[in-house]
Design a protein around this motif. Structure first.
Motif, mmCIF file in Angstrom:
data_model
loop_
_atom_site.group_PDB
_atom_site.id
_atom_site.type_symbol
_atom_site.label_atom_id
_atom_site.label_comp_id
_atom_site.label_asym_id
_atom_site.label_seq_id
_atom_site.Cartn_x
_atom_site.Cartn_y
_atom_site.Cartn_z
ATOM 1 N N ARG A 1 0.871 -1.092 -0.012
ATOM 2 C CA ARG A 1 0.199 0.071 -0.017
ATOM 3 C C ARG A 1 0.934 1.387 -0.012
ATOM 4 N NH1 ARG A 1 -2.204 4.249 2.915
ATOM 5 N NH2 ARG A 1 -0.624 3.768 4.561
ATOM 6 N N MET A 2 1.234 1.537 -1.242
ATOM 7 C CA MET A 2 2.204 2.729 -1.348
ATOM 8 C C MET A 2 1.691 3.570 -2.390
ATOM 9 S SD MET A 2 5.766 1.797 -3.118
ATOM 10 C CE MET A 2 6.513 0.896 -1.913
ATOM 11 N N ASP A 3 2.301 5.018 -2.484
ATOM 12 C CA ASP A 3 1.942 5.699 -3.649
ATOM 13 C C ASP A 3 2.616 5.509 -4.808
ATOM 14 O OD1 ASP A 3 1.308 7.840 -5.338
ATOM 15 O OD2 ASP A 3 1.090 9.406 -3.725
ATOM 16 N N TYR A 4 2.317 4.654 -5.758
ATOM 17 C CA TYR A 4 3.347 4.122 -6.519
ATOM 18 C C TYR A 4 3.646 5.367 -7.786
ATOM 19 C CZ TYR A 4 2.387 -0.760 -5.189
ATOM 20 O OH TYR A 4 2.471 -1.837 -4.354
ATOM 21 N N SER A 5 2.676 6.017 -7.921
ATOM 22 C CA SER A 5 2.982 7.222 -9.070
ATOM 23 C C SER A 5 4.054 8.046 -8.619
ATOM 24 C CB SER A 5 1.250 7.803 -9.194
ATOM 25 O OG SER A 5 0.444 6.868 -9.846
ATOM 26 N N SER A 6 3.750 8.693 -7.306
ATOM 27 C CA SER A 6 4.741 9.673 -6.848
ATOM 28 C C SER A 6 6.052 8.861 -6.602
ATOM 29 C CB SER A 6 4.174 10.086 -5.427
ATOM 30 O OG SER A 6 3.174 10.861 -5.610
ATOM 31 N N ASN A 7 6.061 7.666 -5.943
ATOM 32 C CA ASN A 7 7.371 7.160 -5.657
ATOM 33 C C ASN A 7 8.058 6.726 -6.977
ATOM 34 O OD1 ASN A 7 6.626 7.331 -3.078
ATOM 35 N ND2 ASN A 7 6.288 4.839 -2.788
ATOM 36 N N MET A 8 7.263 6.374 -7.954
ATOM 37 C CA MET A 8 8.290 6.154 -9.417
ATOM 38 C C MET A 8 8.803 7.345 -9.778
ATOM 39 S SD MET A 8 5.238 3.464 -10.800
ATOM 40 C CE MET A 8 6.173 2.936 -12.406
ATOM 41 N N ALA A 9 8.016 8.336 -9.866
ATOM 42 C CA ALA A 9 8.492 9.563 -10.124
ATOM 43 C C ALA A 9 9.816 10.085 -9.581
ATOM 44 C CB ALA A 9 7.309 10.797 -10.412
ATOM 45 N N ALA A 10 9.679 10.059 -8.249
ATOM 46 C CA ALA A 10 10.894 10.570 -7.208
ATOM 47 C C ALA A 10 11.976 9.648 -7.593
ATOM 48 C CB ALA A 10 10.543 10.574 -5.881
ATOM 49 N N VAL A 11 11.742 8.283 -7.739
ATOM 50 C CA VAL A 11 12.880 7.142 -7.674
ATOM 51 C C VAL A 11 13.635 7.848 -9.068
ATOM 52 C CG1 VAL A 11 13.611 5.051 -8.177
ATOM 53 C CG2 VAL A 11 12.192 5.682 -6.336
ATOM 54 N N ARG A 12 12.959 7.729 -10.304
ATOM 55 C CA ARG A 12 13.539 8.076 -11.467
ATOM 56 C C ARG A 12 14.158 9.507 -11.500
ATOM 57 N NH1 ARG A 12 9.707 8.697 -16.772
ATOM 58 N NH2 ARG A 12 9.113 10.416 -15.660
ATOM 59 N N ALA A 13 13.581 10.421 -11.024
ATOM 60 C CA ALA A 13 14.100 11.916 -10.992
ATOM 61 C C ALA A 13 15.481 11.618 -10.251
ATOM 62 C CB ALA A 13 13.197 12.722 -10.500
ATOM 63 N N VAL A 14 15.636 11.154 -8.989
ATOM 64 C CA VAL A 14 16.783 11.042 -8.316
ATOM 65 C C VAL A 14 17.588 10.402 -9.038
ATOM 66 C CG1 VAL A 14 17.769 10.423 -6.096
ATOM 67 C CG2 VAL A 14 15.554 11.441 -5.939
ATOM 68 N N ALA A 15 17.479 9.234 -9.601
ATOM 69 C CA ALA A 15 18.598 8.495 -10.485
ATOM 70 C C ALA A 15 18.955 9.220 -11.473
ATOM 71 C CB ALA A 15 17.722 7.186 -11.063
ATOM 72 N N ARG A 16 18.111 10.145 -12.235
ATOM 73 C CA ARG A 16 18.952 10.917 -13.225
ATOM 74 C C ARG A 16 19.800 11.854 -12.738
ATOM 75 N NH1 ARG A 16 13.402 11.642 -17.249
ATOM 76 N NH2 ARG A 16 13.352 9.588 -18.208
ATOM 77 N N TYR A 17 19.501 12.498 -11.681
ATOM 78 C CA TYR A 17 20.280 13.480 -11.011
ATOM 79 C C TYR A 17 21.388 13.103 -10.600
ATOM 80 C CZ TYR A 17 16.968 17.479 -11.045
ATOM 81 O OH TYR A 17 16.064 18.584 -11.335
ATOM 82 N N VAL A 18 21.395 11.694 -10.209
ATOM 83 C CA VAL A 18 22.639 11.074 -9.556
ATOM 84 C C VAL A 18 23.654 10.597 -10.545
ATOM 85 C CG1 VAL A 18 23.713 9.021 -8.447
ATOM 86 C CG2 VAL A 18 21.805 10.418 -7.371
ATOM 87 N N THR A 19 23.102 10.238 -11.711
ATOM 88 C CA THR A 19 23.753 9.797 -12.938
ATOM 89 C C THR A 19 24.500 11.156 -13.474
ATOM 90 O OG1 THR A 19 22.401 7.859 -13.640
ATOM 91 C CG2 THR A 19 23.748 9.209 -15.273
ATOM 92 N N ARG A 20 23.737 12.278 -13.518
ATOM 93 C CA ARG A 20 24.197 13.510 -14.056
ATOM 94 C C ARG A 20 25.510 13.998 -13.352
ATOM 95 N NH1 ARG A 20 20.120 18.247 -13.930
ATOM 96 N NH2 ARG A 20 18.726 16.555 -15.380
ATOM 97 N N MET A 21 25.165 14.205 -11.865
ATOM 98 C CA MET A 21 26.374 14.481 -11.146
ATOM 99 C C MET A 21 27.665 13.611 -11.393
ATOM 100 S SD MET A 21 24.031 15.844 -7.864
ATOM 101 C CE MET A 21 22.731 17.388 -8.290
ATOM 102 N N LEU A 22 27.318 12.263 -11.168
ATOM 103 C CA LEU A 22 28.642 11.353 -11.329
ATOM 104 C C LEU A 22 29.269 11.576 -12.684
ATOM 105 C CD1 LEU A 22 27.128 8.308 -9.633
ATOM 106 C CD2 LEU A 22 28.810 9.823 -8.737
ATOM 107 N N GLY A 23 28.507 11.708 -13.698
ATOM 108 C CA GLY A 23 28.925 12.009 -14.805
ATOM 109 C C GLY A 23 30.106 13.393 -15.007
ATOM 110 N N ASN A 24 29.500 14.286 -14.123
ATOM 111 C CA ASN A 24 30.387 15.543 -14.315
ATOM 112 C C ASN A 24 31.415 15.768 -13.381
ATOM 113 O OD1 ASN A 24 28.348 16.814 -15.659
ATOM 114 N ND2 ASN A 24 27.079 17.529 -14.173
#
Length: 340
Positions: free
Chosen positions: A316-339
């Motif tokens: 019983r979790m908020d899948y829509s919000s959690n999926m968006a948050a996880v994807r966004a954070v993963a993209r930011y982490v990738t971007r920062m590690l690439g820099n």
């Protein structure tokens, strides 16, 4: 065959149950959602959903809750990404951007994910398991101390100081350096660790001792770089949702503490076109996590194997919000590690 309206009713049940933790009845659906039909019609739709094992009655009340199968259909066909607002995106960029190194970045990442989702957050530490040895350098520091430098093909530099137990001549140090580079140059780190552990004895006792000492040090460095481990935060969030678990939450916590279990689960989860993987309820039973759901996404760092980060919580979790948050954070982490 479930009709489009019945699927819309399922969406409403998932959303309302996630929000209220209360079983959802036909009357409340009519009141909260604009279906334009009677409660009796909604009850018929709910009966069809129950026949398809997408919803179930937790007890004798008229309300229904989603099943694992219902959540899966919701995620695959009915769920919509709830985009992060500008304030959330700015908070991610600012908070992660203040990290000074990889360790701090990952520590900040799990804290941020736990705050954004109110779930247990998990980040897989990036591994250099696929990297290769570019060069081994030995630098005399005076006396018996030698600086061991391991450089990978990705440009990563790992340094350790070892005590050779006796002062080493520069010629002997150069000989040891050459032997080590011949032994492991161009070799994957995992193989280099095993090769260094069995490097040939050069004959000279003093040089042999140095080579063994340095080889052991580099073997430890190589093994450390290929070792998978997790960074976890937000355990309190999991405890706060204890009532969502039919069994003891201690079983869930014990499974999480066995990091190899989560690492294996991460490795077997399949992503979707949105770049997010979701594993729900009974799909996690082989890992001792049958009452939980996991939302994960990949991130990458130059020269390292693909890693994953995500959140774990009750079904019983908020899948829509959690999926968006996880994807966004993963993209930011990738971007920062690439820099870096």
């Amino acid at each position: 065959m479930v009709s489009d309206r019945s699927l819309a009713v399922l969406r409403a049940i998932v959303q309302d149950y996630v929000s209220s933790r209360e079983p959802v009845g036909s009357k409340s659906i009519v009141e909260r959602h604009s279906f334009g039909v009677s409660a009796a019609t909604i009850r018929n739709d709910m009966a069809l959903l129950e026949e398809e094992e997408l919803i179930a009655a937790p007890h004798t009340s008229s309300g229904r809750i989603p099943t694992d199968k219902g959540y899966r259909l919701f995620v695959d066909r009915l769920g919509e990404f709830r985009p992060l607002n500008q304030a959330q995106r700015h908070a991610i960029e600012t908070f992660l951007g203040e990290a000074g190194d990889l360790d701090e970045l990952l520590a900040r990442t799990v804290r941020l994910l736990a705050q954004l989702t109110n779930q247990l957050a998990v980040v897989q530490y990036p591994s250099f398991g696929g990297a290769k040895v570019r060069h081994v350098e030995l630098v005399p520091l005076g006396g018996t101390r030698v600086l061991c430098v391991l450089i990978t093909d990705a440009g990563h530099v790992e340094q350790r100081v070892v005590d050779a137990e006796q002062e080493i001549e520069e010629t002997d140090l150069a000989d040891a350096r050459a032997r080590l580079n011949v032994a492991v140059g161009g070799m994957p780190l995992g193989e280099a660790a095993d090769r260094l552990a069995g490097i040939d004895d050069p004959g000279d006792p003093a040089l042999a001792r140095l080579v063994r000492t340095v080889a052991g040090t580099f073997a430890e460095q190589a093994r450390a770089q290929r070792h998978d481990r997790l960074v976890v935060a937000g355990a309190a969030n999991l405890v706060r949702t204890e009532q969502d678990f039919a069994g003891s939450i201690l079983d869930v916590i014990e499974a999480i503490e066995e990091q190899v279990v989560l690492l294996k689960l991460f490795g077997e989860m399949a992503g979707d076109p949105h770049g997010v993987a979701v594993s729900i309820g009974r799909e996690n039973a082989p890992f001792g996590l049958g009452e939980t759901s996991v939302v994960a996404s990949d991130f990458t760092a130059p020269g390292r194997e693909i890693s994953r980060l995500g959140v774990l919580g009750p079904t019983r979790m908020d899948y829509s919000s959690n999926m968006a948050a996880v994807r966004a954070v993963a993209r930011y982490v990738t971007r920062m590690l690439g820099n870096d």
